[in-house]
Design a protein around this motif. Structure first.
Motif, PDB file in Angstrom:
ATOM      1  N   MET A 136     -36.935  23.228 -24.836  1.00 33.59           N
ATOM      2  CA  MET A 136     -37.095  23.109 -26.451  1.00 33.59           C
ATOM      3  C   MET A 136     -36.388  21.679 -26.650  1.00 33.59           C
ATOM      4  O   MET A 136     -35.175  21.312 -26.001  1.00 33.59           O
ATOM      5  CB  MET A 136     -36.304  24.360 -27.007  1.00 33.59           C
ATOM      6  CG  MET A 136     -36.254  24.270 -28.456  1.00 33.59           C
ATOM      7  SD  MET A 136     -36.092  26.045 -29.104  1.00 33.59           S
ATOM      8  CE  MET A 136     -34.084  25.509 -29.042  1.00 33.59           C
ATOM      9  N   ALA A 137     -37.047  21.318 -27.850  1.00 27.69           N
ATOM     10  CA  ALA A 137     -36.696  19.922 -28.149  1.00 27.69           C
ATOM     11  C   ALA A 137     -35.399  20.237 -29.447  1.00 27.69           C
ATOM     12  O   ALA A 137     -35.272  21.235 -29.925  1.00 27.69           O
ATOM     13  CB  ALA A 137     -37.791  19.373 -28.929  1.00 27.69           C
ATOM     14  N   SER A 138     -34.682  19.090 -29.563  1.00 32.47           N
ATOM     15  CA  SER A 138     -33.893  19.129 -30.598  1.00 32.47           C
ATOM     16  C   SER A 138     -34.268  18.408 -31.751  1.00 32.47           C
ATOM     17  O   SER A 138     -35.156  17.647 -31.567  1.00 32.47           O
ATOM     18  CB  SER A 138     -32.564  18.373 -30.341  1.00 32.47           C
ATOM     19  OG  SER A 138     -31.703  19.218 -29.074  1.00 32.47           O
ATOM     20  N   ILE A 139     -33.677  18.548 -32.917  1.00 33.37           N
ATOM     21  CA  ILE A 139     -34.155  17.983 -34.152  1.00 33.37           C
ATOM     22  C   ILE A 139     -33.049  17.391 -34.896  1.00 33.37           C
ATOM     23  O   ILE A 139     -32.202  18.043 -35.151  1.00 33.37           O
ATOM     24  CB  ILE A 139     -34.764  19.186 -35.126  1.00 33.37           C
ATOM     25  CG1 ILE A 139     -35.915  19.799 -34.545  1.00 33.37           C
ATOM     26  CG2 ILE A 139     -35.391  18.207 -36.484  1.00 33.37           C
ATOM     27  CD1 ILE A 139     -36.497  21.019 -35.413  1.00 33.37           C
ATOM     28  N   LYS A 140     -33.252  16.052 -35.281  1.00 34.63           N
ATOM     29  CA  LYS A 140     -32.368  15.346 -36.001  1.00 34.63           C
ATOM     30  C   LYS A 140     -32.510  15.131 -37.431  1.00 34.63           C
ATOM     31  O   LYS A 140     -33.478  14.639 -37.668  1.00 34.63           O
ATOM     32  CB  LYS A 140     -31.623  14.037 -35.317  1.00 34.63           C
ATOM     33  CG  LYS A 140     -30.855  13.215 -35.777  1.00 34.63           C
ATOM     34  CD  LYS A 140     -29.288  13.836 -35.384  1.00 34.63           C
ATOM     35  CE  LYS A 140     -28.199  12.936 -35.656  1.00 34.63           C
ATOM     36  NZ  LYS A 140     -27.481  13.447 -37.054  1.00 34.63           N
ATOM     37  N   THR A 141     -32.022  15.425 -38.116  1.00 30.60           N
ATOM     38  CA  THR A 141     -32.118  15.471 -39.853  1.00 30.60           C
ATOM     39  C   THR A 141     -30.930  14.423 -40.052  1.00 30.60           C
ATOM     40  O   THR A 141     -30.099  13.639 -39.440  1.00 30.60           O
ATOM     41  CB  THR A 141     -32.064  16.559 -40.553  1.00 30.60           C
ATOM     42  OG1 THR A 141     -30.691  17.157 -40.726  1.00 30.60           O
ATOM     43  CG2 THR A 141     -33.065  17.716 -39.916  1.00 30.60           C
ATOM     44  N   GLU A 142     -30.891  13.993 -41.479  1.00 29.97           N
ATOM     45  CA  GLU A 142     -29.991  13.240 -42.247  1.00 29.97           C
ATOM     46  C   GLU A 142     -28.849  13.392 -41.644  1.00 29.97           C
ATOM     47  O   GLU A 142     -27.762  12.541 -41.312  1.00 29.97           O
ATOM     48  CB  GLU A 142     -30.104  13.028 -43.569  1.00 29.97           C
ATOM     49  CG  GLU A 142     -29.215  11.747 -44.186  1.00 29.97           C
ATOM     50  CD  GLU A 142     -29.468  11.945 -45.663  1.00 29.97           C
ATOM     51  OE1 GLU A 142     -28.523  11.419 -46.533  1.00 29.97           O
ATOM     52  OE2 GLU A 142     -30.669  12.553 -46.144  1.00 29.97           O
ATOM     53  N   ARG A 143     -28.296  14.731 -41.891  1.00 35.78           N
ATOM     54  CA  ARG A 143     -26.849  15.442 -41.689  1.00 35.78           C
ATOM     55  C   ARG A 143     -26.783  16.347 -40.561  1.00 35.78           C
ATOM     56  O   ARG A 143     -25.439  16.563 -40.178  1.00 35.78           O
ATOM     57  CB  ARG A 143     -26.408  15.635 -43.097  1.00 35.78           C
ATOM     58  CG  ARG A 143     -26.412  14.883 -44.298  1.00 35.78           C
ATOM     59  CD  ARG A 143     -25.816  15.636 -45.374  1.00 35.78           C
ATOM     60  NE  ARG A 143     -26.884  16.727 -45.726  1.00 35.78           N
ATOM     61  CZ  ARG A 143     -26.584  17.605 -46.646  1.00 35.78           C
ATOM     62  NH1 ARG A 143     -25.263  17.699 -47.413  1.00 35.78           N
ATOM     63  NH2 ARG A 143     -27.528  18.543 -46.767  1.00 35.78           N
ATOM     64  N   LEU A 144     -27.693  16.915 -39.928  1.00 37.39           N
ATOM     65  CA  LEU A 144     -27.612  17.975 -39.073  1.00 37.39           C
ATOM     66  C   LEU A 144     -28.299  17.620 -37.756  1.00 37.39           C
ATOM     67  O   LEU A 144     -29.174  16.728 -37.736  1.00 37.39           O
ATOM     68  CB  LEU A 144     -28.474  19.086 -39.846  1.00 37.39           C
ATOM     69  CG  LEU A 144     -27.866  19.538 -40.973  1.00 37.39           C
ATOM     70  CD1 LEU A 144     -28.938  20.697 -41.548  1.00 37.39           C
ATOM     71  CD2 LEU A 144     -26.578  19.823 -40.914  1.00 37.39           C
ATOM     72  N   LEU A 145     -27.864  18.294 -36.709  1.00 39.48           N
ATOM     73  CA  LEU A 145     -28.614  18.379 -35.372  1.00 39.48           C
ATOM     74  C   LEU A 145     -29.015  19.904 -35.045  1.00 39.48           C
ATOM     75  O   LEU A 145     -28.183  20.779 -35.091  1.00 39.48           O
ATOM     76  CB  LEU A 145     -27.691  18.022 -34.397  1.00 39.48           C
ATOM     77  CG  LEU A 145     -28.178  18.115 -32.949  1.00 39.48           C
ATOM     78  CD1 LEU A 145     -29.385  17.260 -32.724  1.00 39.48           C
ATOM     79  CD2 LEU A 145     -27.042  17.890 -31.981  1.00 39.48           C
TER      80      LEU A 145
END
Length: 170
Positions: free
Chosen positions: A1-10
């Motif tokens: 499963m992939a990870s998702i990086k947002t502006e403030r979150l992982l």
């Protein structure tokens, strides 16, 4: 499963190392006030929940641990396609983290998994979650009484749906 990086979150896959941090959330009565189970009493309950999350077949769902600045603050995902779910530590409420995490999960659900829609089942007393989902574009599609018995108390459900933007409306 992939990870998702947002502006403030992982948003990343759960690991057994997350049990203590997630137990802080799943044992918190405020966090669990509208959840489908009572607050966890033992670490073993949370460990079992994490194990279940880790064993989700990627063809059937995708659930993420949410981190902010390296600290676990909750979970968000589609534990069983197409149903979305999320929970955050109350000390993280009111900062837009749930919206940020859900936006990433929704984008991935539509772009990667090509789901035609995403569903949510929310306790009608959970005004904050209902409001957030509606601001994200979810529409109420139904109501039902006495759908969840949580520790001897019957709870109702509001059903919401978000259609993929390029889906045809049925």
């Amino acid at each position: 499963m992939a990870s998702i990086k947002t502006e403030r979150l992982l948003l990343r896959p759960a690991s057994i190392n997350d049990v203590a941090d997630l137990h802080d959330i799943f044992s918190n009565p405020d966090a669990m006030a509208f959840w489908s189970t009572p607050p966890h009493i033992s670490l073993a309950e949370t460990e079992a929940w994490v194990a279940t999350t880790m064993s989700i077949d990627p063809r059937e769902g995708e659930d993420f641990v949410v981190e902010c600045s390296g600290q676990v603050i909750g979970k968000a995902g589609l534990y069983q396609f197409p149903e979305i779910g999320f929970i955050l530590n109350p000390n993280s409420w009111g900062r837009g983290y749930a919206r940020e995490a859900l936006t990433a999960v929704i984008d991935r659900a539509f772009s990667v998994h090509r789901l035609p829609s995403i569903d949510a089942d929310v306790d009608p007393r959970n005004k904050a979650s209902l409001g957030l989902l509606q601001r994200l574009g979810f529409q109420v599609v139904g109501h039902a009484l006495r759908t969840w018995n949580v520790d001897g108390v019957w709870c109702d459900s509001v059903y919401l749906r978000l259609m993929r933007p390029d889906s045809k409306v049925n």
